[in-house]
Motif scaffolding. Sequence first.
Motif, short mmCIF file in Angstrom:
data_model
loop_
_atom_site.label_atom_id
_atom_site.label_comp_id
_atom_site.label_asym_id
_atom_site.label_seq_id
_atom_site.Cartn_x
_atom_site.Cartn_y
_atom_site.Cartn_z
N ALA A 95 40.53 38.12 37.34
CA ALA A 95 39.55 37.51 38.24
C ALA A 95 38.19 37.38 37.56
O ALA A 95 37.84 38.19 36.69
N GLN A 136 44.49 47.86 43.43
CA GLN A 136 43.73 46.61 43.57
C GLN A 136 43.57 46.24 45.04
O GLN A 136 44.50 46.36 45.83
N TYR A 137 42.35 45.78 45.37
CA TYR A 137 42.05 45.39 46.74
C TYR A 137 41.35 44.03 46.74
O TYR A 137 40.65 43.68 45.78
N SER A 138 41.53 43.31 47.83
CA SER A 138 40.78 42.08 48.05
C SER A 138 39.76 42.33 49.16
O SER A 138 39.90 43.27 49.94
N SER A 140 38.51 41.60 52.54
CA SER A 140 39.07 40.99 53.74
C SER A 140 37.98 40.49 54.68
O SER A 140 38.13 39.43 55.30
N ASP A 244 34.09 36.91 48.74
CA ASP A 244 35.49 36.88 49.15
C ASP A 244 36.43 36.87 47.95
O ASP A 244 37.59 37.31 48.04
N SER A 245 35.96 36.32 46.83
CA SER A 245 36.81 36.21 45.64
C SER A 245 36.72 37.41 44.71
O SER A 245 37.41 37.45 43.69
N THR A 246 35.87 38.38 45.04
CA THR A 246 35.74 39.57 44.19
C THR A 246 36.97 40.46 44.34
O THR A 246 37.41 40.75 45.46
N VAL A 247 37.51 40.89 43.22
CA VAL A 247 38.62 41.84 43.22
C VAL A 247 38.04 43.24 43.07
O VAL A 247 37.20 43.48 42.18
#
Length: 251
Positions: A95, A136-138, A140, A244-247
């Motif tokens: 990412a 790993q998390y997204s 939400s 929102d796109s940060t991992v």
Amino acid sequence: MAQTKAYYSLIRNRTIADRWRQPVQNLAAAFDKNTSATNAAQSAAEQKALDELKNAPLTQGYTPAQVTISQGGETLAGNSGTNYDSILSNAVITATSVLLVDQSAKTAQFLHRSSGHYSTTGDAITLDNLSLSGGQYSVSAMISGGAQGAVVTAPSASDFGQYYAQASAAPSTSPVADSANSNDTSDFNDASTVFWLRNNTDLQNSILLKGQTTIGFIAAGASTLGNMISTSSGYTTIANQITDSTVVYVY
């Protein structure tokens, strides 16, 4: 010198060209002489260093180079720093934006990927408490004033990890829509199918994270129920940079 020669070549007036021919030739000669002397001095210094290395005893200690690489105004870790590329490559993460969380150091660090390499952006953020499981998390949801909100905690649900600001916003197929599911636990880890934020004021302003089968929160405060707790300034820093796109990767 290159610019001088370029400008001279553009002169079309012969009188002016004749006037400047000799000064330009003198300048070129002086430049060549200086360049030659500089190259000779550098070659001599390099040869001396090489001779000293050749003659050094085998018992002489070796000190590895300390390298700092700058890229686009940002600093990449040298051999004495954290190998971010290796950590994220092993986790199969590519990412552009990553929030790397170090469990042992209890710190969070934003990283940016460019030309295949990760570099740090800003200082590391100290965490007061960390109980977020590795992985790993997204991102939400960014929750603000979530007193009436709910989060689906059941991994089997189709909307697992989804945040609803109002129960009425949830589809009929969501556990949130089940009026019977009105548990009052303040610990989202123990909440069955749904966690209601009204039961935990510390998480009503927070960042919701979604893993494969677990959820987590980034929040500010003293509660031990939040998986990542930082000071108010630390939370503000994270909230201002995370997208929102940060991992989010915990290792």
